[in-house]
Motif scaffolding. Structure first.
Motif, PDB file in Angstrom:
ATOM      1  N   THR A 106      46.454  13.971  47.058  1.00  0.00           N
ATOM      2  CA  THR A 106      47.101  13.439  48.255  1.00  0.00           C
ATOM      3  C   THR A 106      46.163  13.553  49.459  1.00  0.00           C
ATOM      4  OG1 THR A 106      48.155  15.537  48.871  1.00  0.00           O
ATOM      5  CG2 THR A 106      49.365  14.095  47.365  1.00  0.00           C
ATOM      6  N   HIS A 107      46.373  12.651  50.432  1.00  0.00           N
ATOM      7  CA  HIS A 107      45.498  12.576  51.603  1.00  0.00           C
ATOM      8  C   HIS A 107      46.269  12.648  52.913  1.00  0.00           C
ATOM      9  CE1 HIS A 107      43.480  10.267  48.320  1.00  0.00           C
ATOM     10  NE2 HIS A 107      42.452  10.975  48.714  1.00  0.00           N
ATOM     11  N   GLU A 108      47.515  12.997  52.885  1.00  0.00           N
ATOM     12  CA  GLU A 108      48.310  13.060  54.106  1.00  0.00           C
ATOM     13  C   GLU A 108      48.646  14.506  54.445  1.00  0.00           C
ATOM     14  OE1 GLU A 108      48.595  10.747  56.050  1.00  0.00           O
ATOM     15  OE2 GLU A 108      48.416   8.898  54.899  1.00  0.00           O
ATOM     16  N   GLN A 109      49.057  14.707  55.686  1.00  0.00           N
ATOM     17  CA  GLN A 109      49.478  16.022  56.152  1.00  0.00           C
ATOM     18  C   GLN A 109      50.971  15.952  56.458  1.00  0.00           C
ATOM     19  OE1 GLN A 109      46.667  17.140  59.369  1.00  0.00           O
ATOM     20  NE2 GLN A 109      45.429  15.483  58.534  1.00  0.00           N
ATOM     21  N   THR A 110      51.743  15.498  55.463  1.00  0.00           N
ATOM     22  CA  THR A 110      53.156  15.242  55.704  1.00  0.00           C
ATOM     23  C   THR A 110      54.007  16.290  55.002  1.00  0.00           C
ATOM     24  OG1 THR A 110      53.126  13.653  53.872  1.00  0.00           O
ATOM     25  CG2 THR A 110      52.803  12.787  56.071  1.00  0.00           C
ATOM     26  N   LYS A 149      49.794  18.594  38.453  1.00  0.00           N
ATOM     27  CA  LYS A 149      49.102  19.490  39.375  1.00  0.00           C
ATOM     28  C   LYS A 149      48.748  18.671  40.604  1.00  0.00           C
ATOM     29  CE  LYS A 149      48.917  22.733  36.163  1.00  0.00           C
ATOM     30  NZ  LYS A 149      49.687  23.999  36.260  1.00  0.00           N
ATOM     31  N   THR A 150      48.814  19.280  41.771  1.00  0.00           N
ATOM     32  CA  THR A 150      48.540  18.550  43.007  1.00  0.00           C
ATOM     33  C   THR A 150      47.344  19.140  43.733  1.00  0.00           C
ATOM     34  OG1 THR A 150      50.882  17.996  43.263  1.00  0.00           O
ATOM     35  CG2 THR A 150      49.491  17.763  45.208  1.00  0.00           C
ATOM     36  N   HIS A 151      46.442  18.271  44.149  1.00  0.00           N
ATOM     37  CA  HIS A 151      45.312  18.671  44.988  1.00  0.00           C
ATOM     38  C   HIS A 151      45.487  18.005  46.338  1.00  0.00           C
ATOM     39  CE1 HIS A 151      41.110  19.824  45.922  1.00  0.00           C
ATOM     40  NE2 HIS A 151      41.150  18.722  46.663  1.00  0.00           N
ATOM     41  N   GLU A 152      45.727  18.800  47.375  1.00  0.00           N
ATOM     42  CA  GLU A 152      45.886  18.273  48.731  1.00  0.00           C
ATOM     43  C   GLU A 152      44.533  18.295  49.422  1.00  0.00           C
ATOM     44  OE1 GLU A 152      48.782  20.756  50.603  1.00  0.00           O
ATOM     45  OE2 GLU A 152      50.477  19.785  49.606  1.00  0.00           O
ATOM     46  N   VAL A 153      44.006  17.112  49.735  1.00  0.00           N
ATOM     47  CA  VAL A 153      42.736  17.053  50.450  1.00  0.00           C
ATOM     48  C   VAL A 153      42.898  17.659  51.837  1.00  0.00           C
ATOM     49  CG1 VAL A 153      40.955  15.530  51.398  1.00  0.00           C
ATOM     50  CG2 VAL A 153      41.948  15.056  49.135  1.00  0.00           C
ATOM     51  N   PHE A 154      44.041  17.411  52.474  1.00  0.00           N
ATOM     52  CA  PHE A 154      44.320  17.974  53.794  1.00  0.00           C
ATOM     53  C   PHE A 154      45.552  18.861  53.732  1.00  0.00           C
ATOM     54  CE2 PHE A 154      42.493  13.730  54.660  1.00  0.00           C
ATOM     55  CZ  PHE A 154      41.335  14.127  55.298  1.00  0.00           C
ATOM     56  N   SER A 155      45.506  19.942  54.459  1.00  0.00           N
ATOM     57  CA  SER A 155      46.691  20.780  54.638  1.00  0.00           C
ATOM     58  C   SER A 155      46.671  21.349  56.047  1.00  0.00           C
ATOM     59  CB  SER A 155      46.729  21.909  53.604  1.00  0.00           C
ATOM     60  OG  SER A 155      45.574  22.733  53.719  1.00  0.00           O
ATOM     61  N   VAL A 156      47.837  21.684  56.555  1.00  0.00           N
ATOM     62  CA  VAL A 156      47.963  22.232  57.903  1.00  0.00           C
ATOM     63  C   VAL A 156      48.731  23.542  57.810  1.00  0.00           C
ATOM     64  CG1 VAL A 156      48.812  21.856  60.240  1.00  0.00           C
ATOM     65  CG2 VAL A 156      47.931  19.925  58.928  1.00  0.00           C
ATOM     66  N   SER A 157      48.154  24.600  58.330  1.00  0.00           N
ATOM     67  CA  SER A 157      48.803  25.908  58.312  1.00  0.00           C
ATOM     68  C   SER A 157      49.885  25.964  59.389  1.00  0.00           C
ATOM     69  CB  SER A 157      47.758  27.006  58.544  1.00  0.00           C
ATOM     70  OG  SER A 157      47.205  26.883  59.837  1.00  0.00           O
ATOM     71  N   THR A 192      42.943  22.127  57.391  1.00  0.00           N
ATOM     72  CA  THR A 192      41.987  22.517  56.363  1.00  0.00           C
ATOM     73  C   THR A 192      41.696  21.328  55.468  1.00  0.00           C
ATOM     74  OG1 THR A 192      42.824  24.786  56.365  1.00  0.00           O
ATOM     75  CG2 THR A 192      41.520  24.100  54.448  1.00  0.00           C
ATOM     76  N   ILE A 193      40.412  21.140  55.146  1.00  0.00           N
ATOM     77  CA  ILE A 193      39.996  20.098  54.220  1.00  0.00           C
ATOM     78  C   ILE A 193      39.529  20.752  52.927  1.00  0.00           C
ATOM     79  CG2 ILE A 193      38.395  18.194  53.789  1.00  0.00           C
ATOM     80  CD1 ILE A 193      38.199  17.796  56.804  1.00  0.00           C
ATOM     81  N   ASN A 194      40.077  20.296  51.809  1.00  0.00           N
ATOM     82  CA  ASN A 194      39.704  20.835  50.506  1.00  0.00           C
ATOM     83  C   ASN A 194      39.096  19.725  49.668  1.00  0.00           C
ATOM     84  OD1 ASN A 194      39.394  22.069  48.072  1.00  0.00           O
ATOM     85  ND2 ASN A 194      41.562  22.548  47.753  1.00  0.00           N
ATOM     86  N   ALA A 195      37.762  19.700  49.588  1.00  0.00           N
ATOM     87  CA  ALA A 195      37.059  18.697  48.792  1.00  0.00           C
ATOM     88  C   ALA A 195      36.487  19.304  47.514  1.00  0.00           C
ATOM     89  CB  ALA A 195      35.948  18.058  49.613  1.00  0.00           C
ATOM     90  N   ASP A 196      36.984  20.477  47.149  1.00  0.00           N
ATOM     91  CA  ASP A 196      36.577  21.102  45.885  1.00  0.00           C
ATOM     92  C   ASP A 196      37.541  20.647  44.794  1.00  0.00           C
ATOM     93  OD1 ASP A 196      34.435  22.520  47.015  1.00  0.00           O
ATOM     94  OD2 ASP A 196      35.785  24.098  47.712  1.00  0.00           O
ATOM     95  N   PHE A 197      37.302  19.466  44.273  1.00  0.00           N
ATOM     96  CA  PHE A 197      38.201  18.880  43.297  1.00  0.00           C
ATOM     97  C   PHE A 197      38.093  19.610  41.957  1.00  0.00           C
ATOM     98  CE2 PHE A 197      37.235  15.584  46.385  1.00  0.00           C
ATOM     99  CZ  PHE A 197      38.510  15.175  46.733  1.00  0.00           C
TER     100      PHE A 197
END
Length: 234
Positions: free
Chosen positions: A12-16, A36-44, A50-55
Motif C-alpha cells: 500500500t502507498h497511502e497514509q489512510t 501480508k501487508t507492506h505499508e510503504v508509508f506509515s504515520v505514527s 515513515t517510509i519503508n522501502a525494505d520490501f
C-alpha cells in the motif's frame, strides 16, 4: 476463486487506514488466502511520517498486489520509488504473479520500459471498457479515479482500454489495471475525504455516491472474477 491457498503480499502507498486494500483484501481473506501487508508509508501517533522501502523477499510469496496512491510517479524523485520499481522488475523476472492497481500498474509500466504521463482529462466514477477488449473479465462497471495514463512498449499486451487510457495490460505473469477493483463504500468515502477536491468540475460527489450505491454489487462480483483470473493464470 482458485481453491489453492496462496500467500499474497499487499503493498500500500497511502497514509489512510486499513481500508486501503478494500474489496481485494476482503475477497482474498474470504477465499482462505494468507495475506501480508507492506505499508510503504506509515504515520505514527505523533504525526511522524515513515517510509519503508525494505520490501520482503519475493520468494516468500505466491503473488504480490500493489495498490494506488494520490501521488504521481513523474513528480516523485525519492529513493523509495526507484527501489519499488526494481522490486517489481525482480517479481517479473522471477515469474511471481504481480497485480498492479492504478499507481501499482504505473510502477509496472515503468519497470518494463514504459512511462506514465498526465491524461488528457481526469477519469472518475464508474467506467466500462471500449469494445474489442480481450481480457477474460467483465467490461465493467469498474471504479475509476485517476488523472494519469501509461504509455507502453509495443511488446506489452493491452487487453482493455477506455477513450482516456489503457485499462488492463499484461506481460508474462504481471498484470496492470488502471481502475480500482479494491474500491468499496468505506474506501470511496476515505478518498472523498482526502481528495474530493480533485473531482471538482468532473463529477459531483453526490453523483459519485449514487453511481456506487447502484453498481456496488456488480463491481464486487467483477473484482472477485479479476482476482480469480490473476491467481489462476499460468
Amino acid at each position: 476463486m482458485t481453491s489453492t491457498i496462496k500467500t499474497v503480499l499487499l503493498i500500500t502507498h497511502e497514509q489512510t487506514s486499513s481500508t486501503d486494500t478494500g474489496l481485494v483484501g476482503q475477497a482474498l481473506l474470504d477465499a482462505g488466502h494468507i495475506i501480508k501487508t507492506h505499508e510503504v508509508f506509515s504515520v505514527s501517533p505523533d504525526g511522524t511520517r515513515t517510509i519503508n522501502a525494505d520490501f520482503p523477499d519475493p520468494r516468500d510469496f505466491d503473488a504480490v498486489i500493489a495498490f494506488g496512491s494520490f501521488g504521481h510517479i513523474y513528480e516523485i524523485h525519492d529513493d523509495w520509488i526507484t527501489r519499488e520499481i526494481l522490486y517489481i522488475s525482480v517479481l517479473h523476472q522471477q515469474e511471481i504473479p504481480y497485480l498492479g492497481i492504478c499507481f501499482g500498474a504505473q510502477l509496472l509500466a515503468e519497470s518494463v520500459g514504459g512511462t506514465t504521463v498526465r491524461a488528457d482529462r481526469m477519469e472518475a466514477g464508474l467506467i466500462t471498457f471500449e469494445p474489442g477488449y480481450t481480457c477474460p473479465v467483465p467490461p465493467g462497471p469498474w471504479f475509476s479515479w485517476h488523472s494519469d495514463k501509461v504509455e507502453l512498449p509495443e511488446h506489452i499486451d493491452v487487453l482493455a482500454t477506455t477513450a482516456i487510457a489503457p485499462q488492463v495490460f499484461r506481460t508474462g505473469r504481471s498484470i496492470g489495471v488502471q481502475f480500482h477493483p479494491e474500491a468499496d463504500g468505506d474506501l470511496m468515502e476515505e478518498w472523498i475525504r482526502l481528495g474530493g477536491h480533485e473531482l471538482e468540475g468532473v463529477l459531483s460527489i453526490e453523483d459519485f455516491r449514487r453511481q456506487w450505491a447502484v453498481h456496488e454489487p456488480a463491481a464486487e462480483s467483477n473484482t472477485r472474477e479479476l482476482l480469480d483470473w490473476f491467481l489462476s493464470s499460468p
